[in-house]
Design an enzyme around this catalytic site. Structure first.
Site, PDB file in Angstrom:
ATOM      1  CG  HIS A   1       3.707 -11.267  -1.826  1.00 34.97           C
ATOM      2  ND1 HIS A   1       4.732 -11.010  -0.952  1.00 34.97           N
ATOM      3  CD2 HIS A   1       4.140 -10.809  -3.034  1.00 34.97           C
ATOM      4  CE1 HIS A   1       5.754 -10.455  -1.615  1.00 34.97           C
ATOM      5  NE2 HIS A   1       5.408 -10.318  -2.880  1.00 34.97           N
TER       6      HIS A   1
ATOM      7  CB  SER B   1      -0.475  -8.638   2.457  1.00 33.78           C
ATOM      8  OG  SER B   1      -0.039  -8.893   1.137  1.00 33.78           O
TER       9      SER B   1
ATOM     10  CE  LYS C   1       2.809  -6.108   0.840  1.00 34.94           C
ATOM     11  NZ  LYS C   1       3.431  -7.128  -0.012  1.00 34.94           N
TER      12      LYS C   1
ATOM     13  CB  THR D   1       7.809  -8.108   2.599  1.00 39.15           C
ATOM     14  OG1 THR D   1       7.324  -6.877   2.060  1.00 39.15           O
ATOM     15  CG2 THR D   1       7.034  -9.266   1.982  1.00 39.15           C
TER      16      THR D   1
ATOM     17  CB  SER E   1       9.313  -2.504  -4.285  1.00 40.90           C
ATOM     18  OG  SER E   1      10.039  -3.716  -4.268  1.00 40.90           O
TER      19      SER E   1
ATOM     20  CE1 TYR F   1       9.767  -9.222  -0.418  1.00 44.10           C
ATOM     21  CE2 TYR F   1      10.616  -8.043  -2.314  1.00 44.10           C
ATOM     22  CZ  TYR F   1       9.624  -8.790  -1.708  1.00 44.10           C
ATOM     23  OH  TYR F   1       8.485  -9.089  -2.409  1.00 44.10           O
TER      24      TYR F   1
HETATM   25  C1  LIG Z   1       3.995  -7.320 -10.054  1.00 45.42           C
HETATM   26  C2  LIG Z   1       3.993  -7.357  -8.549  1.00 45.42           C
HETATM   27  C3  LIG Z   1       5.170  -7.109  -7.859  1.00 45.42           C
HETATM   28  C4  LIG Z   1       5.179  -7.139  -6.458  1.00 45.42           C
HETATM   29  N1  LIG Z   1       6.335  -6.810  -5.796  1.00 45.42           N
HETATM   30  C5  LIG Z   1       6.336  -6.779  -4.446  1.00 45.42           C
HETATM   31  C6  LIG Z   1       7.496  -6.347  -3.741  1.00 45.42           C
HETATM   32  O1  LIG Z   1       8.505  -5.986  -4.328  1.00 45.42           O
HETATM   33  N2  LIG Z   1       7.435  -6.340  -2.381  1.00 45.42           N
HETATM   34  C7  LIG Z   1       6.295  -6.709  -1.679  1.00 45.42           C
HETATM   35  O2  LIG Z   1       6.289  -6.694  -0.448  1.00 45.42           O
HETATM   36  N3  LIG Z   1       5.183  -7.083  -2.330  1.00 45.42           N
HETATM   37  C8  LIG Z   1       5.173  -7.111  -3.675  1.00 45.42           C
HETATM   38  N4  LIG Z   1       4.010  -7.456  -4.334  1.00 45.42           N
HETATM   39  C9  LIG Z   1       2.762  -7.687  -3.556  1.00 45.42           C
HETATM   40  C10 LIG Z   1       1.995  -6.386  -3.354  1.00 45.42           C
HETATM   41  O3  LIG Z   1       2.647  -5.542  -2.428  1.00 45.42           O
HETATM   42  C11 LIG Z   1       0.576  -6.631  -2.819  1.00 45.42           C
HETATM   43  O4  LIG Z   1       0.657  -7.437  -1.669  1.00 45.42           O
HETATM   44  C12 LIG Z   1      -0.376  -7.269  -3.818  1.00 45.42           C
HETATM   45  O5  LIG Z   1      -0.074  -6.881  -5.142  1.00 45.42           O
HETATM   46  C13 LIG Z   1      -1.815  -6.848  -3.478  1.00 45.42           C
HETATM   47  O6  LIG Z   1      -2.735  -7.486  -4.278  1.00 45.42           O
HETATM   48  P1  LIG Z   1      -3.415  -6.850  -5.602  1.00 45.42           P
HETATM   49  O7  LIG Z   1      -2.342  -6.861  -6.662  1.00 45.42           O
HETATM   50  O8  LIG Z   1      -4.501  -7.824  -5.878  1.00 45.42           O
HETATM   51  O9  LIG Z   1      -3.909  -5.458  -5.288  1.00 45.42           O
HETATM   52  C14 LIG Z   1       3.985  -7.441  -5.744  1.00 45.42           C
HETATM   53  C15 LIG Z   1       2.805  -7.695  -6.443  1.00 45.42           C
HETATM   54  C16 LIG Z   1       2.788  -7.642  -7.830  1.00 45.42           C
HETATM   55  C17 LIG Z   1       1.484  -7.874  -8.547  1.00 45.42           C
END
Ligand SMILES: Cc1cc2nc3c(=O)[nH]c(=O)nc-3n(C[C@H](O)[C@H](O)[C@H](O)COP(=O)(O)O)c2cc1C
Length: 349
Positions: free
Chosen positions: A244, A242, A220, A153, A105, A127
């Site tokens: 997110h 996604s 994404k 993203t 990230s 980002y």
């Molecule tokens: C705690 C947390 C932090 C996240 N941080 C980011 C991030 O920094 N950048 C990003 O593109 N997505 C972020 N996401 C989204 C994840 O990349 C991903 O899309 C999502 O967690 C997938 O779903 P799942 O947790 O059900 O496997 C984050 C998700 C979580 C749970």
């Protein structure tokens, strides 16, 4: 959900301050999208073939020129040092040991040089920051460090309001928040303004990132066919379906439901990855049948990290991959490439 993932989630909950466990678990709004994500994979039913010499299937795949032992990878998630002492360095080591792709990230809290040293194949999630010099500096740095693609993203022009508010980004120690971005702040810039999400990020940024980095740029957050086309036409080298993890627009369509139209819109022109609610190899198999080239895990990796550091991350990736291997065999598919769209159906109610 695989039992080993459930156990790691329980151990993570016991190990973490409750506010930080909620930071991992939370969705946006009323958490409708969060709740629907996992259920949407389980609605699908598989159509196995018999006598296909598929008893020892291969899970190996190649994505944008990178050879991987498994199509199950690590989705980008922020702030790993609040979950485990070694932060993203531990996550990187776990992914490397599993032969899995790692997406790091923009909000990583361990120094990227250390993450890169511990990592196998890795990509940077981008980002777009209000101070463009900050993210462009970080991109230049990861090119030098060996990242082989960028994942832009696109679903975060601002941060969605989360349902559970125990802990959030603002509670992450400032030194960790700026562990990587801080190096690229222009002199005199207000750091918090400069590193915030840019609300004006647009499709034009895909080409700009590709140009300054020389790397393939995936987008994404894509959930619809017309958007998939628009991103590819603007230069995207891949897509990540996604929502997110249900943390941005609540009631956004489940990724299991969006994936077929996105895959259909690009028809093999670029790789399509998917994340959101995948909790077993069977879920991964459904995703592959619906048109994904790879799947990414968010929260399960964080449960493994918080419960058991690098070993926990590896446990999660290995368990989902082993479950996928068994499911491939029982479907009659000798490899990931043998999985086809007609291997899966949604039964009529
Ligand atoms: C705690 C947390 C932090 C996240 N941080 C980011 C991030 O920094 N950048 C990003 O593109 N997505 C972020 N996401 C989204 C994840 O990349 C991903 O899309 C999502 O967690 C997938 O779903 P799942 O947790 O059900 O496997 C984050 C998700 C979580 C749970």
């Amino acid at each position: 959900m695989l039992p080993v993932l459930r156990d790691l989630a329980a151990r993570a909950e016991a190990a973490l301050d409750p506010g930080w466990f909620d930071y991992v678990e939370t969705g946006a709004g009323e958490e409708v999208a969060l709740r629907e994500a996992a259920a949407a994979w389980r609605e699908h039913r598989l159509r196995p073939r018999v006598l296909r010499a598929a008893g020892e299937p291969s899970t190996a795949v190649e994505l944008l020129g990178t050879a991987l032992d498994t199509p199950v990878g690590v989705a980008a998630t922020g702030y790993h040092r609040v979950l485990a002492a070694d932060g993203e360095v531990a996550t990187a080591a776990g992914a490397r040991d599993a032969g899995a792709l790692l997406v790091v990230s923009t909000r990583a809290t361990s120094p990227l040089a250390e993450v890169a040293a511990a990592a196998g194949p890795w990509w940077l999630q981008v980002y777009l920051t209000r101070g463009r010099a900050v993210i462009e500096g970080l991109v230049a740095e990861v090119v030098e460090l060996g990242a082989s693609a960028l994942v832009l993203t696109g679903d975060t022009p601002l941060l969605g309001t989360r349902a559970r508010t125990g802990r959030s980004a603002r509670d992450v120690p400032h030194a960790w928040q700026l562990a990587n971005l801080g190096r690229h702040l222009p002199a005199g810039a207000d750091p918090w303004h400069a590193v915030a999400q840019d609300p004006a990020a647009s499709l034009d940024d895909i080409g700009r990132l590709a140009e300054i980095s020389g790397l393939p740029v995936l987008v994404k957050g894509v959930l619809r066919a017309d958007d998939a086309r628009a991103c590819v036409d603007a230069g995207a080298a891949g897509l990540v379906v996604s929502n997110h993890g249900g943390r941005q627009l609540d009631r956004a369509v489940a990724t299991a439901h969006a994936l077929p139209e996105v895959a259909q819109a690009v028809r093999g022109e670029v790789p399509v990855l998917v994340d959101g609610g995948l909790r077993s190899g069977l879920d991964a198999l459904v995703a592959l049948a619906l048109g994904a080239d790879a799947v990414m895990l968010g929260r399960p990796v964080l449960w493994g990290l918080a419960a058991d550091g690098a070993a926990g991350v590896r446990t999660v990736l290995d368990a989902v991959t082993a479950d996928l291997r068994e499911a491939l065999a029982l479907l009659g598919a000798a490899s990931v490439a043998h999985v086809a769209r007609d291997d899966v159906v949604v039964p009529r109610r």
